[in-house]
Design a protein around this motif. Structure first.
Motif, PDB file in Angstrom:
ATOM      1  N   TYR A 145       1.092  17.850 -10.463  1.00 36.83           N
ATOM      2  CA  TYR A 145      -0.122  17.893  -9.627  1.00 36.83           C
ATOM      3  C   TYR A 145       0.358  17.899  -8.172  1.00 36.83           C
ATOM      4  O   TYR A 145       0.323  16.881  -7.485  1.00 36.83           O
ATOM      5  N   LEU A 146       0.825  19.051  -7.709  1.00 33.51           N
ATOM      6  CA  LEU A 146       1.565  19.054  -6.445  1.00 33.51           C
ATOM      7  C   LEU A 146       0.668  18.916  -5.224  1.00 33.51           C
ATOM      8  O   LEU A 146       1.090  18.377  -4.197  1.00 33.51           O
ATOM      9  N   LYS A 179      -1.123  15.271  -0.819  1.00 34.07           N
ATOM     10  CA  LYS A 179      -2.172  14.448  -0.193  1.00 34.07           C
ATOM     11  C   LYS A 179      -1.705  12.992  -0.023  1.00 34.07           C
ATOM     12  O   LYS A 179      -1.843  12.405   1.051  1.00 34.07           O
ATOM     13  N   TYR A 180      -1.123  12.438  -1.098  1.00 33.61           N
ATOM     14  CA  TYR A 180      -0.692  11.036  -1.025  1.00 33.61           C
ATOM     15  C   TYR A 180       0.550  10.859  -0.162  1.00 33.61           C
ATOM     16  O   TYR A 180       0.728   9.817   0.471  1.00 33.61           O
ATOM     17  N   THR A 181       1.402  11.892  -0.112  1.00 31.87           N
ATOM     18  CA  THR A 181       2.572  11.828   0.774  1.00 31.87           C
ATOM     19  C   THR A 181       2.113  11.781   2.226  1.00 31.87           C
ATOM     20  O   THR A 181       2.622  10.980   3.024  1.00 31.87           O
ATOM     21  N   ASP A 182       1.164  12.629   2.570  1.00 32.53           N
ATOM     22  CA  ASP A 182       0.636  12.638   3.950  1.00 32.53           C
ATOM     23  C   ASP A 182       0.072  11.274   4.329  1.00 32.53           C
ATOM     24  O   ASP A 182       0.327  10.758   5.425  1.00 32.53           O
ATOM     25  N   LYS A 183      -0.708  10.671   3.407  1.00 33.24           N
ATOM     26  CA  LYS A 183      -1.292   9.342   3.675  1.00 33.24           C
ATOM     27  C   LYS A 183      -0.194   8.298   3.879  1.00 33.24           C
ATOM     28  O   LYS A 183      -0.245   7.489   4.807  1.00 33.24           O
ATOM     29  N   ALA A 184       0.803   8.331   2.974  1.00 34.93           N
ATOM     30  CA  ALA A 184       1.869   7.328   3.030  1.00 34.93           C
ATOM     31  C   ALA A 184       2.706   7.488   4.294  1.00 34.93           C
ATOM     32  O   ALA A 184       3.046   6.492   4.951  1.00 34.93           O
ATOM     33  N   LEU A 185       3.042   8.734   4.660  1.00 28.23           N
ATOM     34  CA  LEU A 185       3.870   8.954   5.857  1.00 28.23           C
ATOM     35  C   LEU A 185       3.128   8.549   7.133  1.00 28.23           C
ATOM     36  O   LEU A 185       3.724   8.008   8.066  1.00 28.23           O
ATOM     37  N   MET A 186       1.816   8.775   7.141  1.00 26.89           N
ATOM     38  CA  MET A 186       1.004   8.360   8.302  1.00 26.89           C
ATOM     39  C   MET A 186       1.021   6.833   8.435  1.00 26.89           C
ATOM     40  O   MET A 186       1.213   6.290   9.527  1.00 26.89           O
ATOM     41  N   LEU A 199       9.999  11.709   1.192  1.00 27.27           N
ATOM     42  CA  LEU A 199      10.455  13.039   1.622  1.00 27.27           C
ATOM     43  C   LEU A 199      11.194  13.751   0.485  1.00 27.27           C
ATOM     44  O   LEU A 199      11.022  14.955   0.284  1.00 27.27           O
ATOM     45  N   GLU A 200      12.004  13.011  -0.270  1.00 25.19           N
ATOM     46  CA  GLU A 200      12.723  13.625  -1.405  1.00 25.19           C
ATOM     47  C   GLU A 200      11.747  14.264  -2.380  1.00 25.19           C
ATOM     48  O   GLU A 200      11.981  15.376  -2.874  1.00 25.19           O
ATOM     49  N   CYS A 241       0.845  -1.213   0.000  1.00 28.67           N
ATOM     50  CA  CYS A 241       0.000   0.000   0.000  1.00 28.67           C
ATOM     51  C   CYS A 241       0.873   1.253   0.000  1.00 28.67           C
ATOM     52  O   CYS A 241       0.631   2.183  -0.774  1.00 28.67           O
ATOM     53  N   VAL A 242       1.909   1.269   0.849  1.00 32.33           N
ATOM     54  CA  VAL A 242       2.818   2.425   0.912  1.00 32.33           C
ATOM     55  C   VAL A 242       3.526   2.601  -0.432  1.00 32.33           C
ATOM     56  O   VAL A 242       3.688   3.716  -0.921  1.00 32.33           O
ATOM     57  N   LEU A 243       3.942   1.476  -1.028  1.00 33.62           N
ATOM     58  CA  LEU A 243       4.656   1.540  -2.310  1.00 33.62           C
ATOM     59  C   LEU A 243       3.778   2.142  -3.410  1.00 33.62           C
ATOM     60  O   LEU A 243       4.240   2.945  -4.224  1.00 33.62           O
ATOM     61  N   VAL A 244       2.498   1.781  -3.410  1.00 31.46           N
ATOM     62  CA  VAL A 244       1.583   2.335  -4.425  1.00 31.46           C
ATOM     63  C   VAL A 244       1.374   3.838  -4.183  1.00 31.46           C
ATOM     64  O   VAL A 244       1.341   4.628  -5.130  1.00 31.46           O
ATOM     65  N   TYR A 245       1.245   4.232  -2.913  1.00 31.68           N
ATOM     66  CA  TYR A 245       1.210   5.678  -2.605  1.00 31.68           C
ATOM     67  C   TYR A 245       2.464   6.358  -3.153  1.00 31.68           C
ATOM     68  O   TYR A 245       2.413   7.432  -3.733  1.00 31.68           O
ATOM     69  N   LEU A 246       3.611   5.701  -2.948  1.00 31.31           N
ATOM     70  CA  LEU A 246       4.896   6.285  -3.346  1.00 31.31           C
ATOM     71  C   LEU A 246       4.971   6.514  -4.855  1.00 31.31           C
ATOM     72  O   LEU A 246       5.341   7.613  -5.306  1.00 31.31           O
ATOM     73  N   VAL A 247       4.598   5.507  -5.658  1.00 35.93           N
ATOM     74  CA  VAL A 247       4.684   5.704  -7.119  1.00 35.93           C
ATOM     75  C   VAL A 247       3.639   6.721  -7.589  1.00 35.93           C
ATOM     76  O   VAL A 247       3.852   7.432  -8.578  1.00 35.93           O
ATOM     77  N   THR A 248       2.515   6.822  -6.855  1.00 38.67           N
ATOM     78  CA  THR A 248       1.510   7.848  -7.180  1.00 38.67           C
ATOM     79  C   THR A 248       2.079   9.245  -6.920  1.00 38.67           C
ATOM     80  O   THR A 248       1.874  10.167  -7.719  1.00 38.67           O
TER      81      THR A 248
END
Length: 598
Positions: A291-292, A297-304, A326-327, A275-282
């Motif tokens: 689409y910053l 939005k997806y970074t926040d979800k993945a980091l949580m 983070l990068e 799930c985290v990996l799919v957030y990451l590629v998104t």
């Protein structure tokens, strides 16, 4: 007589029970666990119990203490004794596997390799262990950057899995090999391999979670392949499939039924990691496409999700995911005008890299690149040059090298007096001739850099040619930031040439696109041009509105600039050598000026 035979089993089971009780206590009582296991040797047990106890002691010491020498001694004894015993595969190969891990941890890779090779050689009648040891040795070669040897081993594994009737594990070996071939940029070999993998995955009938996890692996490779090539629009169907696939997996329940074929006893990644990996590629896609807000939005979800996982799981891959996320979000912050937050997140990456030397080795070039981008945003051009030069020294990755060179060229253009160095760089990223990488996005950016240089040199027709090429390429793949930058620069050129109508036709859509991204620098630039354009065209109200917008953007950028330069982390811009600094000293205040932004 019967009681004499049962006696050793009773004492052994009692000691084993105590040891396990202490190991699983909360908190674990490892010292007492070790005492119980060591007590087994007092009874001069049979060789099977002796070997298994050495393995258990070695494993406990390796996983729960820092006494690696004692762990090694027990594991070596388990490996030596178990080789002399028939039908003792689990103890024999687990000892080899853990011992080779320990060797790698002690930087004794040359001891780990022959050990694994010997274990692979004698495990051919034990499919699970044979496959697992092949994966382990391939991973070791990968960590050493010997991708050719790793690919060879994965090929051997794929053929072995086919022979023992495990199409599932065959697909895992082939997908792993495809991943390494992508890393090596051997695209001619990747395409037929991915086609074969696609057919195997679709035709395999087995555990639904295992099937979907293979599909996720397959689609992740396809998506990253497209993103590496800078094909942001072409990737959309694959990315959509991947997102649907992870939704399907999250609704499936883990089956407790073990596969009938022992060679199928593998998982690529836990469901939560996928799930985290799919957030990451998104996030990677959203960042490239411009689409910053979606990336945020997806970074926040993945980091949580990562924070929750890291409470229970210390897998190194989670820290890698966190650093890559983070990068990407740092680059977003620099574009959206949140430099102070970006700087704090760069410091966070430094802290993560301090905890893991391997993580730092793999991400040092990216870290210096991010610092270089931050330096550009606060107009510290000498520091930007030093950071990019350091990053170039540290990377062997062609795409990253090209990205750094492109940004370093923009620094030299802004400085205006580095002609020799600039032309030397531009020769190496000539988009018309022998461009070093196949990335569509980076080639479009190289055309933009040429256009920017021609603009500064007053060669406007040449600049227009380069920028139209950038526009054509960025429109083809929905590269919104490059489109916005090219439009505003073209608008600036037409304004200088006195063609106000054509300039307006460029600047208005640039402003709309920059607002949608949002790109603060392009908004600042566009609003300044709109103010002057409307003034020249006699549109007083529009000129006033543009002037107000320009002032608002200037104020926001100035406040953020002062906040960033006042942070103690700002001193990171001077770090160009060795590991990240542990403590960053505060400074008195900002020492940089906010130059007018292009």
């Amino acid at each position: 007589m019967a009681s004499n035979v049962e006696a050793p089993e009773r004492w052994y089971l009692a000691l084993l029970g105590f040891a396990e009780h202490f190991r699983t206590s909360s908190p674990p009582k490892i010292r007492l666990c070790v005492h119980c296991l060591q007590a087994v040797f007092q009874f001069k047990p049979p060789q099977r119990i002796e070997a298994r106890t050495h393995l258990q002691l070695g494993s406990v010491l390796y996983h729960h203490t820092k006494n690696s020498e004692l762990a090694r001694s027990h594991l070596e004894k388990a490996w030596f004794i178990s080789q002399q015993l028939p039908q003792f595969e689990d103890v024999k190969f687990e000892a080899a596997s853990i011992l080779s891990e320990l060797f790698c941890q002690q930087n004794l890779v040359d001891s780990a390799k022959p050990l694994l090779r010997k274990a692979i050689q004698i495990s051919q009648q034990t499919p699970y262990w044979h496959c697992r040891l092949l994966f382990q040795l391939a991973q070791l070669h990968t960590l050493e950057k010997d991708l050719v040897s790793a690919c060879d081993l994965l090929g051997v594994g794929a053929e072995y899995a086919r022979v023992v009737g495990s199409e599932y594990t065959r697909a895992l070996f082939l997908l792993s090999k495809g991943m390494l071939l992508l890393m090596e940029r051997k695209l001619a070999e990747v395409h037929p391999l991915l086609t074969l993998c696609g057919n195997i995955v679709e035709n395999w009938q087995g555990n639904p979670i295992q099937k979907e996890s293979l599909r996720v692996f397959f689609l992740v490779l396809q998506v990253t392949h497209y993103l590496d090539a800078g094909q942001v629009k072409s990737v959309k169907p694959c990315l959509k499939q991947l997102q649907q696939c992870i939704q399907t997996i999250s609704t499936l329940h883990d089956d407790e039924i073990l596969p009938s074929n022992p060679a199928d006893l593998f998982h690529w990644l836990p469901k939560e990691h996928m799930c985290v990996l799919v957030y990451l590629v998104t996030v990677m896609h959203s960042m490239q496409a411009g689409y910053l807000e979606k990336a945020q939005k997806y970074t926040d979800k993945a980091l949580m999700q990562l924070e929750k996982l890291k409470m229970l799981d210390c897998s190194p891959i989670l820290s890698t995911f966190q650093v890559i996320l983070l990068e990407h979000i740092i680059m977003c912050r620099l574009v959206t005008g949140h430099k102070a937050t970006a700087l704090q997140e760069i410091s966070q990456v430094c802290q993560l890299c301090q905890q893991s030397p391997r993580l730092f080795t793999n991400h040092a070039a990216q870290l210096h690149t991010l610092l270089g981008l931050y330096c550009i945003s606060v107009n510290c051009m000498d520091n930007a040059e030093a950071q990019f030069t350091t990053a170039l020294r540290l990377t062997t990755h062609q795409e990253l090298w090209t990205y750094i060179v492109t940004n370093l060229a923009s620094v030299y253009i802004r400085e205006g007096n580095r002609h020799q160095e600039l032309y030397s760089l531009l020769e190496r990223i000539n988009p018309d001739h022998n461009f070093p990488v196949s990335s569509h996005c980076l080639r479009a950016a190289a055309f933009y850099i040429r256009g920017l240089l021609s603009f500064f040199q007053g060669r406007y027709n040449e600049a227009k040619r380069f920028l139209r090429e950038t526009l054509k390429m960025s429109n083809a793949e929905d590269l919104n930031r490059l489109t916005a930058c090219s439009l505003v620069l073209l608008g600036h050129i037409f304004y200088v040439l006195g063609n106000h109508r054509e300039s307006n036709n460029m600047v208005v859509p640039a402003m709309q696109l920059a607002s949608k991204i949002p790109d603060m620098s392009v908004q600042l630039w566009s609003s300044a041009l709109l103010k002057d354009l409307n003034k020249a065209l006699g549109n007083t109200m529009d000129a006033h509105e543009a002037a107000q917008m320009h002032q608002n953007f200037s104020q926001q950028l100035l406040q953020d600039h002062i906040a960033a330069c006042s942070l103690p982390e700002h001193n990171l811009i001077s770090w160009t050598d060795g590991p990240p600094p542990v403590q960053i000293q505060a400074q008195n205040g900002p020492n940089t000026s906010l130059a007018s932004l292009l």
